[in-house]
Design an enzyme around this catalytic site. Structure first.
Site, PDB file in Angstrom:
ATOM      1  N   LYS A 185       0.852  -1.187   0.000  1.00 37.87           N
ATOM      2  CA  LYS A 185       0.000   0.000   0.000  1.00 37.87           C
ATOM      3  C   LYS A 185       0.886   1.234   0.000  1.00 37.87           C
ATOM      4  CE  LYS A 185      -1.786   2.892   2.742  1.00 37.87           C
ATOM      5  NZ  LYS A 185      -1.904   4.119   1.887  1.00 37.87           N
ATOM      6  N   CYS A 296      13.526  11.045   6.687  1.00 42.30           N
ATOM      7  CA  CYS A 296      13.489  10.653   8.096  1.00 42.30           C
ATOM      8  C   CYS A 296      14.861  10.771   8.741  1.00 42.30           C
ATOM      9  CB  CYS A 296      12.967   9.230   8.237  1.00 42.30           C
ATOM     10  SG  CYS A 296      13.898   8.007   7.292  1.00 42.30           S
TER      11      CYS A 296
END
Length: 495
Positions: A185, A296
């Protein structure tokens, strides 16, 4: 003009890919995929829900149980994975342009970094398939003890929008190489390249049902995947807030394995005896503004020893104009658009927080290029930041650098480790003892010395604390997608 022409010719298919076929959401619902470059609607994308996830997982389960992929000889799976990597490169220009239009990064980096890194990752794990051996344990002559690895089964993968192809590759490549079936996903903010990757995987020879892609929103498609009773493992990259929910859902359902790569607030530490101050400045500025700060592992907390901070900032501010945001399709642009208006507003709120809490704004701090209809933020630097300020504690995911000072090694290690995160760090010093000592003391999954972010696929990536559980990249990633089995065989030898 060439890129603009190519943009007009691109045709996007926003339907999901389940069991080898492109399909709309069963509900018939779809959502607009909006480009952050200029606000245009690129296409509509299937708004998948629980029924679509069920179908994708069922297809993945059948594919796994009939061994259409895991039952192939390792050398055959390797050849298919390498073909998959080759096809990514062959379609590199299309994929790069799609990535840029979908999430806003400069086209030159989408092509040179994202496409190449994704292809290299898939190729590397493909090459590893027939080079990893199982083990035989030391036993008495009356036994043979085999220690073997096998695929876990159906792997659910949820990836973010900042590096769509790379993040997907880091997870699907080792999962597929180990013989699993996958349901991916992608983020609803950047779903298009994941869908094209699945098309190319089929073309390469990965059988239908082995690699499926469901598009949609987290609560509607991501949560059903994490909660699914027939998913054996869930691998997630994204925010710490959602990562915690993934672990809860894994436990609430079938106690599936849950692996998470989450947020970071990485400290970049520059000592006065830095061997090359110009290089340290370039790395500090370039790394925080790369990918619009939407990384990140971005070095968003810059610690500079007090005695050189003024000189360091003088050099840094001279570099800032080169990172002025521009049209991502322009080959001269080095910083593109923020992924969407929601994220842009979040970044601007953090900037206002820095101002209100007393940090000193040295550069940027405003929205840019409003007239384009896209989402752009100026490269921003704050000095006088304290560790208790919001901009020093929370992940901003935008082009915002917080500068802090320190007096000695003990002081900076204490400050650097005052974080709920522990993803990455860097140390700049010519003193080998200091470099090793500080690196060992920092609570981070990766520590760079006299550079930032020069690692590659051969080393693991992941974090301590609330930066996640498990490691992507390297051979260590196979640990996430394989089960270890012991087979103890009694031998009563006649000789």
């Amino acid at each position: 003009m060439k890129n603009e022409d190519a943009t007009q010719k691109l045709q996007f298919d926003g339907r999901a890919l389940i069991n080898g076929k492109r399909v709309p959401a069963m509900s018939g619902e779809a959502f607009d995929c909006i480009s952050p470059v200029d606000g245009r609607v690129l296409t509509t994308v299937a708004r998948c829900g629980e029924a679509d996830v069920d179908a994708a997982v069922a297809a993945a389960r059948v594919a796994f149980e009939d061994r259409r992929w895991s039952g192939l000889a390792p050398a055959q799976r390797k050849r298919i994975m390498i073909r998959f990597a080759d096809l990514l490169l062959a379609h590199g220009d299309e994929l790069a342009l799609t990535e840029t239009l979908d999430m806003g990064k400069p086209l030159k980096y989408a092509r040179a970094v994202d496409v190449n890194s994704a292809a290299n990752c898939i190729r590397w794990y493909g090459e590893a398939i027939d080079k990893i051996y199982d083990e035989i344990a030391p036993t008495a002559s009356t036994a043979l003890a085999l220690i073997t690895r096998g695929p876990v089964g159906v792997v659910g993968v949820i990836v973010p929008w900042n590096y769509p192809m790379i993040m997907a590759s880091w997870k699907i490549a080792p999962a597929l190489a180990a013989g699993n079936s996958v349901v991916l996903k992608p983020s609803e903010k950047s779903p298009l390249t994941a869908l094209r990757m699945a098309d190319l995987a089929l073309e390469a020879g990965i059988p239908p049902g082995v690699f499926n892609v469901v598009t949609g929103y987290g609560p509607e498609a991501g949560s059903p995947l994490a909660l699914h009773m027939d998913v054996d493992c869930i691998a997630f990259t994204g925010s710490t807030r959602v990562g915690k929910q993934i672990h809860v859902m894994a436990g609430q359902s079938n106690l599936k394995r849950a692996w998470t790569e989450l947020g970071g607030k990485s400290p970049n530490i520059v000592f006065a005896d830095c061997p090359n101050l110009d290089k340290a400045v370039e790395a500090a500025v370039g790394s925080i503004f790369f990918n619009q700060g939407e990384s990140c592992n971005a070095p968003s907390r810059l610690f500079v020893e007090e005695s050189i901070k003024e000189k360091f900032l003088e050099k840094a501010l001279k570099l800032v104009p080169a990172f002025a945001p521009g049209n991502p399709l322009d080959k001269a642009t080095v910083m593109g658009a923020i992924v969407d208006q929601t994220q842009m507003n979040t970044v601007l709120r953090y900037i206002e927080s820095g101002r209100s809490e007393g940090a000193r704004l040295l550069a940027g701090g405003e929205q840019a290029l409003r007239e384009t209809g896209g989402y752009y933020v100026q490269p921003t630097i704050f000095d006088g930041v304290r560790n208790d300020m919001t901009i020093a504690r929370e992940e901003i995911f935008g082009p915002v650098l917080s500068v802090l000072s320190f007096t000695d090694a003990s002081d900076v290690v204490r400050q650097a480790n005052q974080s709920v995160y522990g993803l990455q760090a860097a140390v700049w010093t010519r003193d080998i003892n200091k470099a090793h000592g500080v690196a060992r003391a920092l609570r981070a999954g990766t520590v760079h010395v006299n550079q930032y972010d020069e690692d590659d696929i051969t080393v693991p990536f992941g974090g301590f604390r609330q930066s996640g559980i498990g490691r992507d990249k390297s051979l260590h990633a196979f640990d996430k997608y394989t089960e270890t089995k012991t087979t103890w065989i009694r031998i009563d030898s006649p000789v």
